[in-house]
Design an enzyme around this catalytic site. Structure first.
Site, PDB file in Angstrom:
ATOM      1  N   TYR A 169       0.818  -1.217   0.000  1.00 43.82           N
ATOM      2  CA  TYR A 169       0.000   0.000   0.000  1.00 43.82           C
ATOM      3  C   TYR A 169       0.855   1.272   0.000  1.00 43.82           C
ATOM      4  O   TYR A 169       0.433   2.306  -0.531  1.00 43.82           O
ATOM      5  CB  TYR A 169      -1.024  -0.018   1.147  1.00 43.82           C
ATOM      6  N   ASN A 229     -12.880   2.657  -7.272  1.00 39.41           N
ATOM      7  CA  ASN A 229     -11.472   3.057  -7.176  1.00 39.41           C
ATOM      8  C   ASN A 229     -11.174   3.739  -5.847  1.00 39.41           C
ATOM      9  O   ASN A 229     -12.013   4.459  -5.309  1.00 39.41           O
ATOM     10  CB  ASN A 229     -11.112   3.988  -8.338  1.00 39.41           C
ATOM     11  N   ASP A 239      -8.352   5.671  -5.456  1.00 38.40           N
ATOM     12  CA  ASP A 239      -7.309   6.673  -5.702  1.00 38.40           C
ATOM     13  C   ASP A 239      -7.766   8.112  -5.477  1.00 38.40           C
ATOM     14  O   ASP A 239      -6.949   9.035  -5.501  1.00 38.40           O
ATOM     15  CB  ASP A 239      -6.780   6.521  -7.147  1.00 38.40           C
ATOM     16  N   HIS A 256     -15.183   1.505  -2.167  1.00 40.92           N
ATOM     17  CA  HIS A 256     -14.082   0.694  -1.619  1.00 40.92           C
ATOM     18  C   HIS A 256     -13.092   1.527  -0.805  1.00 40.92           C
ATOM     19  O   HIS A 256     -11.954   1.097  -0.591  1.00 40.92           O
ATOM     20  CB  HIS A 256     -13.367  -0.072  -2.742  1.00 40.92           C
ATOM     21  N   CYS A 268      -7.332   3.196  12.388  1.00 39.07           N
ATOM     22  CA  CYS A 268      -6.632   2.571  13.507  1.00 39.07           C
ATOM     23  C   CYS A 268      -7.315   1.237  13.839  1.00 39.07           C
ATOM     24  O   CYS A 268      -8.528   1.184  14.031  1.00 39.07           O
ATOM     25  CB  CYS A 268      -6.641   3.490  14.715  1.00 39.07           C
ATOM     26  N   CYS A 280      -1.157   4.846  15.209  1.00 36.60           N
ATOM     27  CA  CYS A 280      -2.195   5.849  15.428  1.00 36.60           C
ATOM     28  C   CYS A 280      -1.672   6.981  16.316  1.00 36.60           C
ATOM     29  O   CYS A 280      -1.096   6.725  17.377  1.00 36.60           O
ATOM     30  CB  CYS A 280      -3.387   5.173  16.085  1.00 36.60           C
ATOM     31  N   THR A 313     -14.547  -1.413 -15.696  1.00 38.57           N
ATOM     32  CA  THR A 313     -14.473  -2.439 -14.643  1.00 38.57           C
ATOM     33  C   THR A 313     -14.645  -3.815 -15.279  1.00 38.57           C
ATOM     34  O   THR A 313     -15.386  -3.959 -16.256  1.00 38.57           O
ATOM     35  CB  THR A 313     -15.534  -2.213 -13.542  1.00 38.57           C
ATOM     36  N   ASN A 355     -15.547   0.078 -22.088  1.00 32.42           N
ATOM     37  CA  ASN A 355     -14.384  -0.713 -21.677  1.00 32.42           C
ATOM     38  C   ASN A 355     -13.440  -0.865 -22.870  1.00 32.42           C
ATOM     39  O   ASN A 355     -13.862  -0.774 -24.019  1.00 32.42           O
ATOM     40  CB  ASN A 355     -14.839  -2.101 -21.182  1.00 32.42           C
ATOM     41  N   CYS A 375     -11.713   4.619 -22.142  1.00 31.34           N
ATOM     42  CA  CYS A 375     -12.829   5.467 -21.693  1.00 31.34           C
ATOM     43  C   CYS A 375     -12.405   6.924 -21.557  1.00 31.34           C
ATOM     44  O   CYS A 375     -13.263   7.808 -21.540  1.00 31.34           O
ATOM     45  CB  CYS A 375     -13.451   4.926 -20.415  1.00 31.34           C
TER      46      CYS A 375
HETATM   47  C1  BJW Z   1     -10.229   0.078 -19.447  1.00 38.15           C
HETATM   48  C2  BJW Z   1      -9.134   0.869 -19.664  1.00 38.15           C
HETATM   49  C3  BJW Z   1      -9.393   2.077 -20.286  1.00 38.15           C
HETATM   50  C4  BJW Z   1      -8.401  -0.875 -18.731  1.00 38.15           C
HETATM   51  N1  BJW Z   1     -10.644   2.395 -20.616  1.00 38.15           N
HETATM   52  N2  BJW Z   1     -11.455   0.407 -19.786  1.00 38.15           N
HETATM   53  C5  BJW Z   1     -18.231 -15.850  -4.714  1.00 38.15           C
HETATM   54  C6  BJW Z   1     -19.216 -15.394  -5.565  1.00 38.15           C
HETATM   55  C7  BJW Z   1     -19.646 -14.072  -5.521  1.00 38.15           C
HETATM   56  C8  BJW Z   1     -19.100 -13.189  -4.619  1.00 38.15           C
HETATM   57  C9  BJW Z   1     -18.128 -13.644  -3.773  1.00 38.15           C
HETATM   58  C10 BJW Z   1     -17.703 -14.945  -3.817  1.00 38.15           C
HETATM   59  N3  BJW Z   1     -16.735 -15.096  -2.891  1.00 38.15           N
HETATM   60  C11 BJW Z   1     -16.555 -13.907  -2.274  1.00 38.15           C
HETATM   61  C12 BJW Z   1     -17.402 -13.005  -2.798  1.00 38.15           C
HETATM   62  C13 BJW Z   1     -17.542 -11.591  -2.444  1.00 38.15           C
HETATM   63  C14 BJW Z   1     -16.338 -10.783  -2.906  1.00 38.15           C
HETATM   64  C15 BJW Z   1     -16.158 -10.975  -4.399  1.00 38.15           C
HETATM   65  O1  BJW Z   1     -16.820 -10.349  -5.205  1.00 38.15           O
HETATM   66  N4  BJW Z   1     -15.239 -11.834  -4.795  1.00 38.15           N
HETATM   67  C16 BJW Z   1     -15.057 -12.152  -6.210  1.00 38.15           C
HETATM   68  C17 BJW Z   1     -13.603 -11.937  -6.619  1.00 38.15           C
HETATM   69  C18 BJW Z   1     -15.536 -13.560  -6.426  1.00 38.15           C
HETATM   70  N5  BJW Z   1     -16.652  -9.413  -2.594  1.00 38.15           N
HETATM   71  C19 BJW Z   1     -16.388  -8.902  -1.403  1.00 38.15           C
HETATM   72  O2  BJW Z   1     -15.819  -9.536  -0.521  1.00 38.15           O
HETATM   73  C20 BJW Z   1     -16.887  -7.505  -1.142  1.00 38.15           C
HETATM   74  N6  BJW Z   1     -17.663  -7.494   0.031  1.00 38.15           N
HETATM   75  C21 BJW Z   1     -18.827  -8.139   0.108  1.00 38.15           C
HETATM   76  O3  BJW Z   1     -19.304  -8.768  -0.809  1.00 38.15           O
HETATM   77  O4  BJW Z   1     -19.422  -8.003   1.335  1.00 38.15           O
HETATM   78  C22 BJW Z   1     -20.650  -8.691   1.546  1.00 38.15           C
HETATM   79  C23 BJW Z   1     -21.785  -7.719   1.534  1.00 38.15           C
HETATM   80  C24 BJW Z   1     -22.063  -6.992   0.401  1.00 38.15           C
HETATM   81  C25 BJW Z   1     -23.135  -6.135   0.393  1.00 38.15           C
HETATM   82  C26 BJW Z   1     -23.911  -5.996   1.503  1.00 38.15           C
HETATM   83  C27 BJW Z   1     -23.628  -6.722   2.652  1.00 38.15           C
HETATM   84  C28 BJW Z   1     -22.552  -7.589   2.645  1.00 38.15           C
HETATM   85  C29 BJW Z   1     -15.740  -6.526  -0.947  1.00 38.15           C
HETATM   86  C30 BJW Z   1     -14.975  -6.327  -2.199  1.00 38.15           C
HETATM   87  C31 BJW Z   1     -13.785  -5.402  -1.941  1.00 38.15           C
HETATM   88  C32 BJW Z   1     -12.890  -5.319  -3.151  1.00 38.15           C
HETATM   89  N7  BJW Z   1     -11.684  -4.676  -2.807  1.00 38.15           N
HETATM   90  C33 BJW Z   1     -10.707  -4.393  -3.846  1.00 38.15           C
HETATM   91  C34 BJW Z   1      -9.414  -3.856  -3.211  1.00 38.15           C
HETATM   92  C35 BJW Z   1      -9.597  -2.446  -2.722  1.00 38.15           C
HETATM   93  C36 BJW Z   1      -8.362  -1.968  -2.051  1.00 38.15           C
HETATM   94  C37 BJW Z   1      -7.203  -1.835  -2.987  1.00 38.15           C
HETATM   95  O5  BJW Z   1      -7.289  -1.088  -3.984  1.00 38.15           O
HETATM   96  O6  BJW Z   1      -6.203  -2.471  -2.743  1.00 38.15           O
HETATM   97  O7  BJW Z   1     -11.240  -3.430  -4.770  1.00 38.15           O
HETATM   98  S1  BJW Z   1     -10.346  -5.788  -4.896  1.00 38.15           S
HETATM   99  C38 BJW Z   1     -10.171  -4.857  -6.372  1.00 38.15           C
HETATM  100  O8  BJW Z   1     -11.194  -5.276  -7.319  1.00 38.15           O
HETATM  101  C39 BJW Z   1     -10.479  -3.413  -6.005  1.00 38.15           C
HETATM  102  C40 BJW Z   1     -11.340  -2.982  -7.153  1.00 38.15           C
HETATM  103  O9  BJW Z   1     -12.131  -1.865  -6.779  1.00 38.15           O
HETATM  104  C41 BJW Z   1     -12.144  -4.218  -7.468  1.00 38.15           C
HETATM  105  C42 BJW Z   1     -12.749  -4.253  -8.836  1.00 38.15           C
HETATM  106  O10 BJW Z   1     -11.778  -4.249  -9.821  1.00 38.15           O
HETATM  107  P1  BJW Z   1     -12.024  -3.440 -11.185  1.00 38.15           P
HETATM  108  O11 BJW Z   1     -12.164  -2.006 -10.899  1.00 38.15           O
HETATM  109  O12 BJW Z   1     -13.107  -4.081 -11.932  1.00 38.15           O
HETATM  110  O13 BJW Z   1     -10.604  -3.630 -11.899  1.00 38.15           O
HETATM  111  P2  BJW Z   1     -10.087  -4.783 -12.883  1.00 38.15           P
HETATM  112  O14 BJW Z   1      -8.614  -4.686 -12.941  1.00 38.15           O
HETATM  113  O15 BJW Z   1     -10.670  -6.089 -12.545  1.00 38.15           O
HETATM  114  O16 BJW Z   1     -10.695  -4.393 -14.305  1.00 38.15           O
HETATM  115  C43 BJW Z   1     -10.251  -3.259 -15.015  1.00 38.15           C
HETATM  116  C44 BJW Z   1     -11.088  -3.138 -16.262  1.00 38.15           C
HETATM  117  O17 BJW Z   1     -10.761  -1.930 -16.900  1.00 38.15           O
HETATM  118  C45 BJW Z   1     -10.852  -4.264 -17.286  1.00 38.15           C
HETATM  119  O18 BJW Z   1     -12.111  -4.749 -17.728  1.00 38.15           O
HETATM  120  C46 BJW Z   1     -10.116  -3.558 -18.430  1.00 38.15           C
HETATM  121  O19 BJW Z   1     -10.453  -4.082 -19.711  1.00 38.15           O
HETATM  122  C47 BJW Z   1     -10.635  -2.158 -18.280  1.00 38.15           C
HETATM  123  N8  BJW Z   1      -9.754  -1.119 -18.778  1.00 38.15           N
HETATM  124  N9  BJW Z   1      -7.986   0.170 -19.178  1.00 38.15           N
HETATM  125  C48 BJW Z   1     -11.637   1.491 -20.335  1.00 38.15           C
HETATM  126  N10 BJW Z   1      -8.348   2.916 -20.551  1.00 38.15           N
HETATM  127 ZN    ZN Z   2      -6.070   4.587  17.568  1.00 39.01          ZN
END
Ligand code: BJW
Ligand code: ZN
Length: 289
Positions: free
Chosen positions: A69, A113, A115, A150, A158, A198, A237, A262, A280
């Site tokens: 990080y 995101n 950022d 996110h 903390c 902290c 995404t 995308n 995009c």
């Molecule tokens: C372009 C481009 C350009 C490139 N122009 N396009 C089994 C089944 C279903 C769900 C689950 C499961 N097991 C577990 C889960 C739940 C889990 C989950 O979804 N897991 C899956 C992997 C299976 N989810 C969670 O745990 C979430 N919490 C949750 O569900 O809680 C329960 C709950 C929900 C609601 C109510 C009550 C309870 C939490 C998810 C947290 C995700 N965290 C992260 C890290 C954040 C911190 C950090 O940055 O380090 O978030 S993971 C990472 O993935 C990050 C992103 O925000 C997230 C999504 O990624 P994103 O943005 O889609 O990026 P990429 O790289 O995948 O895609 C980029 C895209 O851009 C591509 O398509 C390219 O083609 C495109 N691109 N350049 C246009 N110029």
């Molecule tokens: Zn503290």
């Protein structure tokens, strides 16, 4: 039926949409130099970022996760919003939204995101509107909401007292600034007491982001907007992470229109009525401004 790529037809849909939701992901910030998660070259010191973005990874090896990080914070601090962020920020301005979507009653920007670039673009654009407004006819309406579901990489939380704050300094502590760590292949471990602590209680800090298995922020407000939406734009995404990946599905199931922006085909295409392939940072300003 395969999705349309007609800009004229999409503009017609925009003109009659009443409740618009945008779900953005890492591709929106790619042109700002922020690496995406799941594209080629996504490894950090041989680790898949998804394996570091979990509470259990942090519990097992806080030193490794903080080094990951620290690197990401540096990249975010150096980055600037790109034309894609600004095009969406313009839609957050009621005065501009009225031009492209005259019937719109609500507009909601949801970003996965961490950022902070969408927030920066929205603030910049709003500041310009206010400056123009005060030079002209008066009050400028508040911008439409932006939800950073996110969290923020420049926030810390903390683990002992729960205190959350924005901290844009880097390194957060001297040990993370140690240049010899930069080229290490993860062998070097920082002692727990030398990791960010902290200022209030001395507890171990963690990054202010939402990891897998944690509940994202603003879930109720976002779901309410999604349930009311008649247009969902899915931007840069892979639509593989829940709950964000389900929003376009929800809007489609409710009879709304789904438009995907995308570089390439993605999971989100499954429900897409419109598909605008390409960077995009080019397609959004071309279609929305
Ligand atoms: C372009 C481009 C350009 C490139 N122009 N396009 C089994 C089944 C279903 C769900 C689950 C499961 N097991 C577990 C889960 C739940 C889990 C989950 O979804 N897991 C899956 C992997 C299976 N989810 C969670 O745990 C979430 N919490 C949750 O569900 O809680 C329960 C709950 C929900 C609601 C109510 C009550 C309870 C939490 C998810 C947290 C995700 N965290 C992260 C890290 C954040 C911190 C950090 O940055 O380090 O978030 S993971 C990472 O993935 C990050 C992103 O925000 C997230 C999504 O990624 P994103 O943005 O889609 O990026 P990429 O790289 O995948 O895609 C980029 C895209 O851009 C591509 O398509 C390219 O083609 C495109 N691109 N350049 C246009 N110029
Ligand atoms: Zn503290």
């Amino acid at each position: 039926m395969s999705p349309s790529s007609s800009i004229e037809d999409f503009e017609r849909v925009l003109r009659k949409s009443e409740n618009i939701v945008v779900v953005a992901g890492a591709g929106l910030s790619a042109a700002s130099g922020i690496p995406t998660f799941r594209d080629a070259g996504g490894l950090w010191r041989g680790h898949d970022p998804a394996t570091l973005a979990t509470p259990s990874a942090f519990a097992a090896n806080p030193s490794l996760v903080w080094q990951f990080y620290h690197k990401r914070r540096g990249v975010a601090l150096a980055a600037q919003p790109n034309p894609g962020h600004f095009a969406l920020a313009m839609l957050c301005e009621p005065a501009h939204l009225r031009v492209v979507a005259p019937r719109a009653k609500s507009f909601t920007l949801v970003t996965q995101n961490v950022d902070g670039l969408s927030m920066r673009a929205r603030k910049d654009v709003h500041k310009r509107q206010v400056e123009r407004g005060s030079a002209g006819s008066g009050d400028v309406a508040s911008p439409h909401p932006l939800y950073e579901m996110h969290g923020r990489v420049l926030d810390t939380i903390c683990t002992a007292c729960g205190h959350r704050e924005h901290n844009g300094s880097s390194p957060l502590c001297p040990s993370l600034g140690d240049a010899s760590l930069e080229n290490a292949d993860n062998a070097q471990s920082i002692a727990l007491e030398d990791l960010p602590r902290c200022a209030q209680c001395g507890g171990l800090l963690r990054p202010g982001v939402v990891w897998f298995e944690e509940v994202p922020h603003h879930m109720d407000q976002i779901q309410e907007r999604v349930d009311a939406a008649d247009l969902c734009m899915v931007v840069g995404t892979s639509s593989t992470v829940q709950p964000a990946a389900g929003y376009a599905y929800d809007v489609g199931e409710n009879g709304g229109t789904v438009a995907v922006f995308n570089l390439q085909r993605s999971e989100g295409d499954e429900y897409a009525d419109f598909l605008f392939l390409g960077p995009c940072e080019d397609t959004l300003p071309r279609i929305l401004l």
